[in-house]
Motif scaffolding. Structure first.
Motif, PDB file in Angstrom:
ATOM      1  N   GLU A   1       0.859  -1.187   0.000  1.00 43.42           N
ATOM      2  CA  GLU A   1       0.000   0.000   0.000  1.00 43.42           C
ATOM      3  C   GLU A   1       0.896   1.239   0.000  1.00 43.42           C
ATOM      4  O   GLU A   1       1.869   1.304   0.760  1.00 43.42           O
ATOM      5  N   PRO A   2       0.593   2.243  -0.833  1.00 44.69           N
ATOM      6  CA  PRO A   2       1.417   3.451  -0.876  1.00 44.69           C
ATOM      7  C   PRO A   2       1.050   4.445   0.238  1.00 44.69           C
ATOM      8  O   PRO A   2      -0.126   4.677   0.520  1.00 44.69           O
ATOM      9  N   TYR A   3       2.065   5.013   0.869  1.00 48.16           N
ATOM     10  CA  TYR A   3       1.903   6.003   1.935  1.00 48.16           C
ATOM     11  C   TYR A   3       2.796   7.202   1.668  1.00 48.16           C
ATOM     12  O   TYR A   3       3.754   7.117   0.903  1.00 48.16           O
ATOM     13  N   VAL A   4       2.487   8.294   2.358  1.00 53.07           N
ATOM     14  CA  VAL A   4       3.333   9.477   2.318  1.00 53.07           C
ATOM     15  C   VAL A   4       3.425  10.047   3.728  1.00 53.07           C
ATOM     16  O   VAL A   4       2.441  10.112   4.457  1.00 53.07           O
ATOM     17  N   MET A   5       4.637  10.417   4.111  1.00 56.31           N
ATOM     18  CA  MET A   5       4.886  11.060   5.392  1.00 56.31           C
ATOM     19  C   MET A   5       5.337  12.492   5.120  1.00 56.31           C
ATOM     20  O   MET A   5       6.239  12.717   4.314  1.00 56.31           O
ATOM     21  N   ASN A   6       4.700  13.453   5.762  1.00 55.22           N
ATOM     22  CA  ASN A   6       5.045  14.861   5.618  1.00 55.22           C
ATOM     23  C   ASN A   6       5.730  15.302   6.909  1.00 55.22           C
ATOM     24  O   ASN A   6       5.160  15.171   7.988  1.00 55.22           O
ATOM     25  N   GLU A   7       6.960  15.766   6.797  1.00 51.96           N
ATOM     26  CA  GLU A   7       7.751  16.148   7.969  1.00 51.96           C
ATOM     27  C   GLU A   7       8.410  17.492   7.762  1.00 51.96           C
ATOM     28  O   GLU A   7       8.752  17.858   6.644  1.00 51.96           O
ATOM     29  N   ILE A   8       8.623  18.201   8.861  1.00 55.49           N
ATOM     30  CA  ILE A   8       9.427  19.422   8.881  1.00 55.49           C
ATOM     31  C   ILE A   8      10.663  19.110   9.713  1.00 55.49           C
ATOM     32  O   ILE A   8      10.545  18.728  10.883  1.00 55.49           O
ATOM     33  N   SER A   9      11.844  19.225   9.107  1.00 52.68           N
ATOM     34  CA  SER A   9      13.097  18.904   9.778  1.00 52.68           C
ATOM     35  C   SER A   9      13.949  20.151   9.950  1.00 52.68           C
ATOM     36  O   SER A   9      13.988  21.014   9.075  1.00 52.68           O
ATOM     37  N   ARG A  10      14.636  20.201  11.091  1.00 56.71           N
ATOM     38  CA  ARG A  10      15.557  21.300  11.359  1.00 56.71           C
ATOM     39  C   ARG A  10      16.993  20.792  11.247  1.00 56.71           C
ATOM     40  O   ARG A  10      17.300  19.682  11.679  1.00 56.71           O
ATOM     41  N   PHE A  11      17.844  21.628  10.666  1.00 54.81           N
ATOM     42  CA  PHE A  11      19.252  21.312  10.485  1.00 54.81           C
ATOM     43  C   PHE A  11      20.101  22.450  11.037  1.00 54.81           C
ATOM     44  O   PHE A  11      19.661  23.595  11.109  1.00 54.81           O
ATOM     45  N   ILE A  12      21.323  22.116  11.428  1.00 57.71           N
ATOM     46  CA  ILE A  12      22.271  23.096  11.930  1.00 57.71           C
ATOM     47  C   ILE A  12      23.613  22.839  11.243  1.00 57.71           C
ATOM     48  O   ILE A  12      23.962  21.685  10.972  1.00 57.71           O
TER      49      ILE A  12
ATOM     50  N   LEU B   1       9.523  17.249  12.985  1.00 57.74           N
ATOM     51  CA  LEU B   1       8.146  17.122  13.433  1.00 57.74           C
ATOM     52  C   LEU B   1       7.337  16.511  12.293  1.00 57.74           C
ATOM     53  O   LEU B   1       7.264  17.085  11.203  1.00 57.74           O
ATOM     54  N   VAL B   2       6.772  15.344  12.535  1.00 58.94           N
ATOM     55  CA  VAL B   2       5.938  14.696  11.531  1.00 58.94           C
ATOM     56  C   VAL B   2       4.595  15.407  11.514  1.00 58.94           C
ATOM     57  O   VAL B   2       3.893  15.430  12.522  1.00 58.94           O
ATOM     58  N   LYS B   3       4.263  16.016  10.379  1.00 55.18           N
ATOM     59  CA  LYS B   3       2.972  16.707  10.240  1.00 55.18           C
ATOM     60  C   LYS B   3       1.850  15.719   9.983  1.00 55.18           C
ATOM     61  O   LYS B   3       0.753  15.870  10.510  1.00 55.18           O
ATOM     62  N   SER B   4       2.126  14.720   9.172  1.00 56.39           N
ATOM     63  CA  SER B   4       1.088  13.728   8.868  1.00 56.39           C
ATOM     64  C   SER B   4       1.698  12.499   8.238  1.00 56.39           C
ATOM     65  O   SER B   4       2.780  12.541   7.668  1.00 56.39           O
ATOM     66  N   VAL B   5       0.973  11.402   8.383  1.00 58.52           N
ATOM     67  CA  VAL B   5       1.259  10.158   7.675  1.00 58.52           C
ATOM     68  C   VAL B   5      -0.066   9.750   7.052  1.00 58.52           C
ATOM     69  O   VAL B   5      -1.072   9.677   7.750  1.00 58.52           O
ATOM     70  N   ALA B   6      -0.053   9.532   5.748  1.00 52.11           N
ATOM     71  CA  ALA B   6      -1.314   9.234   5.066  1.00 52.11           C
ATOM     72  C   ALA B   6      -1.131   8.125   4.054  1.00 52.11           C
ATOM     73  O   ALA B   6      -0.107   8.035   3.386  1.00 52.11           O
ATOM     74  N   LYS B   7      -2.141   7.289   3.975  1.00 53.90           N
ATOM     75  CA  LYS B   7      -2.213   6.345   2.870  1.00 53.90           C
ATOM     76  C   LYS B   7      -2.500   7.224   1.660  1.00 53.90           C
ATOM     77  O   LYS B   7      -3.299   8.149   1.754  1.00 53.90           O
ATOM     78  N   VAL B   8      -1.836   6.998   0.568  1.00 51.22           N
ATOM     79  CA  VAL B   8      -2.045   7.858  -0.592  1.00 51.22           C
ATOM     80  C   VAL B   8      -3.524   7.833  -0.950  1.00 51.22           C
ATOM     81  O   VAL B   8      -4.116   6.776  -1.138  1.00 51.22           O
ATOM     82  N   GLY B   9      -4.133   9.020  -0.921  1.00 52.93           N
ATOM     83  CA  GLY B   9      -5.561   9.154  -1.199  1.00 52.93           C
ATOM     84  C   GLY B   9      -6.440   9.121   0.038  1.00 52.93           C
ATOM     85  O   GLY B   9      -7.637   9.314  -0.053  1.00 52.93           O
ATOM     86  N   GLN B  10      -5.849   8.903   1.232  1.00 53.67           N
ATOM     87  CA  GLN B  10      -6.655   8.818   2.450  1.00 53.67           C
ATOM     88  C   GLN B  10      -5.812   9.250   3.645  1.00 53.67           C
ATOM     89  O   GLN B  10      -4.682   8.811   3.802  1.00 53.67           O
ATOM     90  N   GLN B  11      -6.349  10.079   4.523  1.00 56.25           N
ATOM     91  CA  GLN B  11      -5.637  10.518   5.716  1.00 56.25           C
ATOM     92  C   GLN B  11      -5.569   9.377   6.735  1.00 56.25           C
ATOM     93  O   GLN B  11      -6.561   8.718   7.000  1.00 56.25           O
ATOM     94  N   VAL B  12      -4.387   9.135   7.309  1.00 53.94           N
ATOM     95  CA  VAL B  12      -4.228   8.046   8.264  1.00 53.94           C
ATOM     96  C   VAL B  12      -3.951   8.558   9.667  1.00 53.94           C
ATOM     97  O   VAL B  12      -4.640   8.242  10.604  1.00 53.94           O
ATOM     98  N   ASP B  13      -2.933   9.374   9.826  1.00 51.78           N
ATOM     99  CA  ASP B  13      -2.534   9.821  11.157  1.00 51.78           C
ATOM    100  C   ASP B  13      -1.820  11.152  11.015  1.00 51.78           C
ATOM    101  O   ASP B  13      -1.233  11.447   9.991  1.00 51.78           O
ATOM    102  N   GLN B  14      -1.883  11.962  12.064  1.00 55.97           N
ATOM    103  CA  GLN B  14      -1.255  13.268  12.009  1.00 55.97           C
ATOM    104  C   GLN B  14      -0.393  13.517  13.226  1.00 55.97           C
ATOM    105  O   GLN B  14      -0.636  12.987  14.299  1.00 55.97           O
TER     106      GLN B  14
END
Length: 127
Positions: free
Chosen positions: A69-80, A92-105
């Motif tokens: 099953e395809p998923y996508v994770m949206n994250e904001i990362s900080r670097f120094i 900070l993970v903004k969301s994890v979603a099955k492609v086409g459907q929201q799964v977890d935020q």
């Protein structure tokens, strides 16, 4: 960011730990429970992170498959940047979603460090 994604996809623990800021770096990364096959990375936006900057933020979407099953994770990362090299600070993970459907935020999403824990019980404690 792209090199860390590639290292994560290839389960290259040494590279990931060596590019992680030492104060925030875990002792090890446990890939034994990692079942995802990471396939693609899209950079959504960046803030700072240029040659003369000492800090940077990258928002990205990392695509993977799990149980075919395809998923996508949206994250904001900080670097120094230290001594001319960029190091991952945290994310900070903004969301994890099955492609086409929201799964977890957010903090209830799986932690991107590969621990198998929820973000809020793992790296999210440090934010």
């Amino acid at each position: 960011m792209r090199s860390r994604f590639t290292a994560y996809a290839n389960k290259n623990e040494d590279y990931l730990l060596n590019t992680w800021e030492t104060a925030k770096r875990p002792e090890a990364i446990d890939f034994s429970k990692e079942e995802a096959v990471w396939t693609n990375l899209d950079i959504v936006k960046t803030k700072k992170g240029r040659e003369k900057d000492s800090k940077g933020i990258v928002e990205f979407k990392a695509y993977y498959s799990l149980d075919d099953e395809p998923y996508v994770m949206n994250e904001i990362s900080r670097f120094i940047k230290k001594a001319g090299r960029w190091f991952y600070l945290d994310g900070l993970v903004k969301s994890v979603a099955k492609v086409g459907q929201q799964v977890d935020q957010g903090k209830n999403a799986p932690c991107s460090c590969g621990s198998g824990k929820k973000f809020k019980r793992c790296c999210g404690k440090e934010l």
